[in-house]
Scaffold this motif. Structure first.
Motif, PDB file in Angstrom:
ATOM      1  N   GLY A  94       0.820  -1.211   0.000  1.00  0.00           N
ATOM      2  CA  GLY A  94       0.000   0.000   0.000  1.00  0.00           C
ATOM      3  C   GLY A  94       0.851   1.257   0.000  1.00  0.00           C
ATOM      4  O   GLY A  94       0.535   2.228  -0.691  1.00  0.00           O
ATOM      5  N   GLU A  95       1.946   1.239   0.777  1.00  0.00           N
ATOM      6  CA  GLU A  95       2.854   2.390   0.823  1.00  0.00           C
ATOM      7  C   GLU A  95       3.502   2.632  -0.541  1.00  0.00           C
ATOM      8  O   GLU A  95       3.660   3.779  -0.959  1.00  0.00           O
ATOM      9  CB  GLU A  95       3.936   2.171   1.880  1.00  0.00           C
ATOM     10  CG  GLU A  95       3.408   2.208   3.302  1.00  0.00           C
ATOM     11  CD  GLU A  95       4.433   1.770   4.332  1.00  0.00           C
ATOM     12  OE1 GLU A  95       5.481   1.180   3.959  1.00  0.00           O
ATOM     13  OE2 GLU A  95       4.190   2.011   5.524  1.00  0.00           O
ATOM     14  N   ILE A  96       3.849   1.563  -1.222  1.00  0.00           N
ATOM     15  CA  ILE A  96       4.454   1.700  -2.553  1.00  0.00           C
ATOM     16  C   ILE A  96       3.430   2.215  -3.550  1.00  0.00           C
ATOM     17  O   ILE A  96       3.707   3.146  -4.314  1.00  0.00           O
ATOM     18  CB  ILE A  96       5.055   0.355  -3.018  1.00  0.00           C
ATOM     19  CG1 ILE A  96       6.286   0.009  -2.168  1.00  0.00           C
ATOM     20  CG2 ILE A  96       5.417   0.394  -4.495  1.00  0.00           C
ATOM     21  CD1 ILE A  96       6.800  -1.398  -2.364  1.00  0.00           C
ATOM     22  N   LYS A  97       2.235   1.630  -3.542  1.00  0.00           N
ATOM     23  CA  LYS A  97       1.190   2.045  -4.487  1.00  0.00           C
ATOM     24  C   LYS A  97       0.779   3.493  -4.278  1.00  0.00           C
ATOM     25  O   LYS A  97       0.477   4.201  -5.238  1.00  0.00           O
ATOM     26  CB  LYS A  97      -0.026   1.129  -4.371  1.00  0.00           C
ATOM     27  CG  LYS A  97       0.189  -0.224  -5.001  1.00  0.00           C
ATOM     28  CD  LYS A  97      -1.079  -1.070  -4.930  1.00  0.00           C
ATOM     29  CE  LYS A  97      -0.910  -2.362  -5.689  1.00  0.00           C
ATOM     30  NZ  LYS A  97      -2.117  -3.185  -5.668  1.00  0.00           N
ATOM     31  N   SER A  98       0.759   3.947  -3.021  1.00  0.00           N
ATOM     32  CA  SER A  98       0.344   5.324  -2.740  1.00  0.00           C
ATOM     33  C   SER A  98       1.450   6.329  -3.024  1.00  0.00           C
ATOM     34  O   SER A  98       1.196   7.533  -3.049  1.00  0.00           O
ATOM     35  CB  SER A  98      -0.077   5.448  -1.270  1.00  0.00           C
ATOM     36  OG  SER A  98       1.066   5.409  -0.424  1.00  0.00           O
ATOM     37  N   GLY A  99       2.670   5.837  -3.203  1.00  0.00           N
ATOM     38  CA  GLY A  99       3.792   6.731  -3.448  1.00  0.00           C
ATOM     39  C   GLY A  99       4.472   7.208  -2.177  1.00  0.00           C
ATOM     40  O   GLY A  99       5.413   7.991  -2.227  1.00  0.00           O
ATOM     41  N   LYS A 106       9.273   4.872  -1.986  1.00  0.00           N
ATOM     42  CA  LYS A 106       9.799   4.570  -3.313  1.00  0.00           C
ATOM     43  C   LYS A 106      10.660   3.316  -3.213  1.00  0.00           C
ATOM     44  O   LYS A 106      11.629   3.281  -2.447  1.00  0.00           O
ATOM     45  CB  LYS A 106      10.633   5.736  -3.848  1.00  0.00           C
ATOM     46  CG  LYS A 106      11.136   5.497  -5.245  1.00  0.00           C
ATOM     47  CD  LYS A 106      11.945   6.664  -5.754  1.00  0.00           C
ATOM     48  CE  LYS A 106      12.451   6.302  -7.146  1.00  0.00           C
ATOM     49  NZ  LYS A 106      13.493   7.194  -7.588  1.00  0.00           N
ATOM     50  N   PRO A 107      10.338   2.274  -3.962  1.00  0.00           N
ATOM     51  CA  PRO A 107      11.135   1.049  -3.890  1.00  0.00           C
ATOM     52  C   PRO A 107      12.533   1.255  -4.475  1.00  0.00           C
ATOM     53  O   PRO A 107      12.744   2.116  -5.337  1.00  0.00           O
ATOM     54  CB  PRO A 107      10.339   0.050  -4.722  1.00  0.00           C
ATOM     55  CG  PRO A 107       9.469   0.860  -5.605  1.00  0.00           C
ATOM     56  CD  PRO A 107       9.232   2.163  -4.902  1.00  0.00           C
ATOM     57  N   ILE A 108      13.470   0.481  -3.972  1.00  0.00           N
ATOM     58  CA  ILE A 108      14.852   0.515  -4.462  1.00  0.00           C
ATOM     59  C   ILE A 108      15.083  -0.750  -5.265  1.00  0.00           C
ATOM     60  O   ILE A 108      14.806  -1.851  -4.778  1.00  0.00           O
ATOM     61  CB  ILE A 108      15.840   0.585  -3.283  1.00  0.00           C
ATOM     62  CG1 ILE A 108      15.564   1.830  -2.443  1.00  0.00           C
ATOM     63  CG2 ILE A 108      17.282   0.566  -3.784  1.00  0.00           C
ATOM     64  CD1 ILE A 108      16.336   1.864  -1.138  1.00  0.00           C
ATOM     65  N   PRO A 109      15.570  -0.617  -6.491  1.00  0.00           N
ATOM     66  CA  PRO A 109      15.820  -1.813  -7.305  1.00  0.00           C
ATOM     67  C   PRO A 109      16.789  -2.780  -6.595  1.00  0.00           C
ATOM     68  O   PRO A 109      17.762  -2.351  -5.965  1.00  0.00           O
ATOM     69  CB  PRO A 109      16.446  -1.263  -8.585  1.00  0.00           C
ATOM     70  CG  PRO A 109      15.989   0.155  -8.650  1.00  0.00           C
ATOM     71  CD  PRO A 109      15.893   0.609  -7.220  1.00  0.00           C
ATOM     72  N   GLY A 110      16.515  -4.062  -6.707  1.00  0.00           N
ATOM     73  CA  GLY A 110      17.339  -5.081  -6.071  1.00  0.00           C
ATOM     74  C   GLY A 110      18.802  -4.983  -6.458  1.00  0.00           C
ATOM     75  O   GLY A 110      19.689  -5.188  -5.631  1.00  0.00           O
ATOM     76  N   GLU A 111      19.073  -4.646  -7.721  1.00  0.00           N
ATOM     77  CA  GLU A 111      20.460  -4.513  -8.186  1.00  0.00           C
ATOM     78  C   GLU A 111      21.194  -3.446  -7.381  1.00  0.00           C
ATOM     79  O   GLU A 111      22.354  -3.633  -7.017  1.00  0.00           O
ATOM     80  CB  GLU A 111      20.494  -4.156  -9.671  1.00  0.00           C
ATOM     81  CG  GLU A 111      20.039  -5.265 -10.570  1.00  0.00           C
ATOM     82  CD  GLU A 111      19.987  -4.820 -12.039  1.00  0.00           C
ATOM     83  OE1 GLU A 111      20.292  -3.653 -12.344  1.00  0.00           O
ATOM     84  OE2 GLU A 111      19.646  -5.670 -12.873  1.00  0.00           O
TER      85      GLU A 111
END
Length: 73
Positions: A49-54, A57-62
């Motif tokens: 929900g936190e990601i969808k709401s903005g 911000k997710p951090i790419p696994g790489e």
């Protein structure tokens, strides 16, 4: 039936059936704990929900693994 015979028979199964066998064996070694699973599901739903709401911000696994390698190399 000997273990080797059983393993050969399992290896001859289609991949979906082998995955099912593997899942069943793993669950027998580490049975799910319903309360722990419920709490992890709650955390996962909240984070999604936190990601969808903005809000987050997710951090790419790489990027994450690159930073880990830098710190521990």
């Amino acid at each position: 039936m000997k273990t080797e015979d059983l393993l050969r028979e399992i290896e001859s199964l289609p991949v979906e059936e082998r995955a099912r066998v593997a899942d069943t064996v793993l669950k027998s070694l580490n049975p799910p704990e319903s309360e722990v699973d419920k709490k992890w599901a709650e955390v996962a739903k909240r984070r999604l929900g936190e990601i969808k709401s903005g809000a987050v911000k997710p951090i790419p696994g790489e990027d994450v693994f690159s930073e880990v390698w830098k710190r521990f190399s």
